[in-house]
Design a protein around this motif. Structure first.
Motif, mmCIF file in Angstrom:
data_model
loop_
_atom_site.group_PDB
_atom_site.id
_atom_site.type_symbol
_atom_site.label_atom_id
_atom_site.label_comp_id
_atom_site.label_asym_id
_atom_site.label_seq_id
_atom_site.Cartn_x
_atom_site.Cartn_y
_atom_site.Cartn_z
ATOM 1 N N GLU A 26 61.822 -64.166 -14.444
ATOM 2 C CA GLU A 26 60.736 -63.010 -14.657
ATOM 3 C C GLU A 26 59.959 -64.224 -15.732
ATOM 4 O OE1 GLU A 26 60.824 -59.671 -17.203
ATOM 5 O OE2 GLU A 26 59.030 -60.141 -17.934
ATOM 6 N N ARG A 27 58.311 -64.211 -15.725
ATOM 7 C CA ARG A 27 57.588 -65.558 -16.160
ATOM 8 C C ARG A 27 56.865 -65.154 -16.905
ATOM 9 N NH1 ARG A 27 56.358 -69.548 -12.187
ATOM 10 N NH2 ARG A 27 53.950 -69.563 -11.349
ATOM 11 N N ARG A 28 56.370 -65.499 -17.436
ATOM 12 C CA ARG A 28 54.394 -64.608 -19.048
ATOM 13 C C ARG A 28 54.345 -65.407 -19.920
ATOM 14 N NH1 ARG A 28 56.587 -60.723 -22.743
ATOM 15 N NH2 ARG A 28 58.207 -59.811 -22.519
ATOM 16 N N PRO A 29 53.232 -64.996 -20.073
ATOM 17 C CA PRO A 29 51.908 -65.483 -21.210
ATOM 18 C C PRO A 29 52.955 -65.057 -22.278
ATOM 19 C CG PRO A 29 50.852 -65.163 -19.629
ATOM 20 C CD PRO A 29 51.824 -64.663 -19.032
ATOM 21 N N TYR A 30 53.282 -66.529 -23.423
ATOM 22 C CA TYR A 30 54.307 -65.626 -24.829
ATOM 23 C C TYR A 30 53.248 -65.540 -26.050
ATOM 24 C CZ TYR A 30 57.664 -63.427 -27.550
ATOM 25 O OH TYR A 30 58.904 -63.342 -28.606
ATOM 26 N N GLY A 31 53.513 -65.464 -27.356
ATOM 27 C CA GLY A 31 53.255 -65.368 -28.149
ATOM 28 C C GLY A 31 51.397 -65.633 -28.884
ATOM 29 N N ASN A 32 51.472 -65.839 -29.625
ATOM 30 C CA ASN A 32 49.431 -65.463 -30.275
ATOM 31 C C ASN A 32 49.084 -66.992 -31.121
ATOM 32 O OD1 ASN A 32 48.551 -63.011 -29.609
ATOM 33 N ND2 ASN A 32 49.782 -62.455 -30.817
ATOM 34 N N GLY A 33 49.769 -68.631 -30.230
ATOM 35 C CA GLY A 33 49.056 -69.425 -30.839
ATOM 36 C C GLY A 33 48.271 -70.172 -30.657
ATOM 37 N N HIS A 34 47.090 -70.821 -31.361
ATOM 38 C CA HIS A 34 46.406 -70.878 -31.494
ATOM 39 C C HIS A 34 46.498 -72.671 -30.414
ATOM 40 C CE1 HIS A 34 44.892 -68.476 -33.478
ATOM 41 N NE2 HIS A 34 44.727 -69.124 -34.444
ATOM 42 N N ILE A 35 47.528 -73.051 -30.084
ATOM 43 C CA ILE A 35 47.205 -74.533 -29.877
ATOM 44 C C ILE A 35 47.985 -74.468 -28.332
ATOM 45 C CG2 ILE A 35 47.621 -76.891 -30.343
ATOM 46 C CD1 ILE A 35 45.681 -75.522 -32.301
ATOM 47 N N ASN A 36 49.103 -74.427 -28.377
ATOM 48 C CA ASN A 36 49.944 -74.990 -26.699
ATOM 49 C C ASN A 36 49.639 -73.555 -26.180
ATOM 50 O OD1 ASN A 36 51.065 -77.249 -27.400
ATOM 51 N ND2 ASN A 36 51.829 -76.807 -29.228
ATOM 52 N N ASP A 37 50.065 -74.209 -24.528
ATOM 53 C CA ASP A 37 50.439 -72.370 -23.701
ATOM 54 C C ASP A 37 51.871 -72.181 -23.414
ATOM 55 O OD1 ASP A 37 47.946 -72.266 -23.526
ATOM 56 O OD2 ASP A 37 47.735 -73.927 -21.818
ATOM 57 N N THR A 38 51.924 -71.324 -23.892
ATOM 58 C CA THR A 38 53.281 -71.033 -24.421
ATOM 59 C C THR A 38 53.704 -69.770 -23.301
ATOM 60 O OG1 THR A 38 53.873 -71.570 -26.468
ATOM 61 C CG2 THR A 38 55.224 -70.168 -25.357
ATOM 62 N N PHE A 39 55.205 -69.769 -22.443
ATOM 63 C CA PHE A 39 55.644 -68.554 -21.644
ATOM 64 C C PHE A 39 57.738 -67.966 -21.752
ATOM 65 C CE2 PHE A 39 52.371 -71.605 -19.836
ATOM 66 C CZ PHE A 39 51.405 -70.298 -18.837
ATOM 67 N N LEU A 40 57.205 -66.879 -21.510
ATOM 68 C CA LEU A 40 58.830 -67.020 -21.708
ATOM 69 C C LEU A 40 59.121 -66.909 -20.088
ATOM 70 C CD1 LEU A 40 61.188 -65.100 -23.247
ATOM 71 C CD2 LEU A 40 59.624 -63.322 -22.329
ATOM 72 N N LEU A 41 60.268 -67.544 -19.993
ATOM 73 C CA LEU A 41 61.162 -67.723 -18.304
ATOM 74 C C LEU A 41 62.513 -66.403 -19.408
ATOM 75 C CD1 LEU A 41 60.833 -71.214 -17.686
ATOM 76 C CD2 LEU A 41 59.094 -69.623 -17.481
ATOM 77 N N VAL A 42 62.339 -65.618 -18.486
ATOM 78 C CA VAL A 42 63.581 -64.875 -18.197
ATOM 79 C C VAL A 42 65.007 -65.376 -16.903
ATOM 80 C CG1 VAL A 42 64.609 -62.666 -18.594
ATOM 81 C CG2 VAL A 42 62.165 -63.256 -19.314
ATOM 82 N N TYR A 43 65.868 -65.652 -16.873
ATOM 83 C CA TYR A 43 66.733 -66.426 -16.370
ATOM 84 C C TYR A 43 67.809 -64.849 -15.933
ATOM 85 C CZ TYR A 43 64.496 -70.583 -15.820
ATOM 86 O OH TYR A 43 63.858 -72.140 -14.831
ATOM 87 N N GLU A 44 68.189 -64.800 -14.523
ATOM 88 C CA GLU A 44 69.535 -63.826 -14.766
ATOM 89 C C GLU A 44 70.832 -64.661 -13.775
ATOM 90 O OE1 GLU A 44 69.948 -59.394 -13.853
ATOM 91 O OE2 GLU A 44 69.973 -60.726 -11.943
ATOM 92 N N MET A 45 71.856 -64.645 -14.605
ATOM 93 C CA MET A 45 72.562 -65.250 -14.409
ATOM 94 C C MET A 45 73.802 -63.981 -13.822
ATOM 95 S SD MET A 45 73.869 -67.351 -17.322
ATOM 96 C CE MET A 45 73.875 -66.802 -19.097
#
Ligand code: ADP
Ligand code: GN1
Ligand code: MG
Length: 372
Positions: A26-45
């Motif tokens: 899974e991959r999605r935008p994350y957080g509420n920062g005003h400056i950078n583009d932040t994404f959350l990545l979920v990996y399965e092992m």
């Protein structure tokens, strides 16, 4: 793979460069920062265990030298890591951990010229967009004070200035005047009152930089962006666990860290509240933060620093206000906005707070004296 709104040039290419474990789920935008583009990545092992990472596209319009910025972050987090281990803490959760690229680097420049970096996701934490209890705010104050203390012997001169004159209020004032004069979008006429409010306070702008130049305040290693959503709290104990967003760690004044926390956290409303009747300085929260921050600093601040802290609160709030208003006048090119007039709403809350600080000035001064 589940994917949400990650139409962001270069992301596929970037993701492949970092040393991650498992397969991407899974991959999605994350957080509420005003400056950078932040994404959350979920990996399965194998075995179904999940591992998460934060991927960020650095804003290189703002941070002109992303490589120098990453050098600061790597050096500071490695230093903090050693200090945290020495105190018996958990370095994987109490500071950011940079994930390396397959080439052993700390960032990746994609074919479009954008810079990316990755951090281990710090699990079981909460990030607060506003103060929910005085205790949270107190804990954040101790944590920012500790940060100051832990970095007290860090060689400040070795840090790159990632944004020159970041909290140099007179220089911010000049940028603001330029934005007013140029009035690129003709918005100036809509905000005459706000502009007048800002211009009327020019005489305050050099107070701290003058004290620094006169040798009355010491230069320290500071975070410079100490708003509450730049701290992660442990979900279970609700203790302030990790200070994040280290892009602006640079030499500065303790007033910058103290003041920026106050402007964000000791306000009775959110930074972009439209109803200004909801915005004032909460003196009880001001006192809570002062107590916690000075405790966290462990007696390292000088008397002169402490007695001038209220000016840090006022100037950081004012400075943020003129930055938001300048950005509104320039067409919202710096801070991310999510609605029309967003930067103007933000500027207005800051100016309302400044006015309230002026009304409560004697109380603010009395509070810091109490903890000197
Ligand atoms: P910006 O400079 O845009 O504010 P931040 O570095 O503050 O970017 O990141 C934005 C948000 O992402 C933070 O407010 C926080 O919610 C989340 N975040 C950032 N780094 C981590 C991390 N290592 N673990 C968990 N959450 C994180
Ligand atoms: C930005 O990156 P973020 O969202 O934590 C800004 C701060 C402002 C703040 C106002 C590098 O912080 O200086 O005070 O917005 N960061 C930068 O919310 O300009
Ligand atoms: Mg942030």
């Amino acid at each position: 793979m589940k994917e949400e709104n990650t139409a962001c040039a270069g992301i596929e290419e970037a993701v492949a460069q970092f040393v991650t474990e498992g397969s991407l789920l899974e991959r999605r935008p994350y957080g509420n920062g005003h400056i950078n583009d932040t994404f959350l990545l979920v990996y399965e092992m194998p075995g179904g265990v999940r591992k998460r990472y934060i991927l960020q596209r650095m804003n290189h319009d703002i941070f002109k030298k992303p490589r120098e910025l990453m050098e600061n972050i790597v050096n500071v987090t490695e230093y903090l890591r050693k200090m945290i281990i020495a105190q018996g803490g958990d370095p994987d959760r109490e500071t950011l951990n940079v994930v390396k690229t397959h080439d052993g680097g700390c960032d990746y420049r994609d074919s479009g010229g954008n810079y990316w970096r990755m951090f281990l996701f710090i699990e079981r934490t909460v990030c607060l967009e506003k103060v929910e209890s005085a205790k949270d705010f107190y804990d954040s104050a101790v944590a920012f004070g500790n940060f100051q203390r832990l970095l007290a012997d860090y060689p400040a001169g070795s840090l790159h200035e990632t944004i020159p004159n970041f909290h140099h209020t007179p220089s911010r004032f000049r940028d603001f005047q330029k934005a007013v004069q140029e009035d690129k979008l003709g918005r100036g006429a809509l905000v005459r009152e706000e502009i007048a409010f800002a211009l009327a306070r020019e005489k305050d702008t050099p107070v701290l930089t003058d004290l620094l130049a006169a040798g009355q305040l010491p230069l320290r290693v500071t975070h410079n962006d100490t708003k509450l959503n730049n701290i992660l709290f442990d979900e279970e104990s609700r203790k302030a666990l990790c200070i994040i967003d280290l892009d602006t760690v640079m030499p500065g004044l303790s007033h910058y860290d103290f003041g920026d926390s106050i402007r964000f956290g000791a306000s009775t409303g959110e930074e972009d509240e439209k109803d200004l009747s909801k915005i004032e300085l909460d003196l009880a929260l001001f006192e809570t933060f002062t107590k916690g921050y000075l405790e966290g600093c462990g007696g390292r601040l000088t008397d002169r620093e402490i007695e001038t802290l209220p000016m840090g609160a006022k100037l950081m709030t004012y400075e943020c206000g003129i930055r938001f208003l300048a950005d509104y006048l320039e067409g919202d090119v710096y801070f991310k906005i999510h609605r029309d007039g967003h930067n103007l709403d933000r500027a207005r809350t800051q100016f309302k707070l400044v006015a309230d600080m002026e009304a409560k000035w004697d109380d603010m001064r009395a509070i810091v004296e109490k903890y000197k």
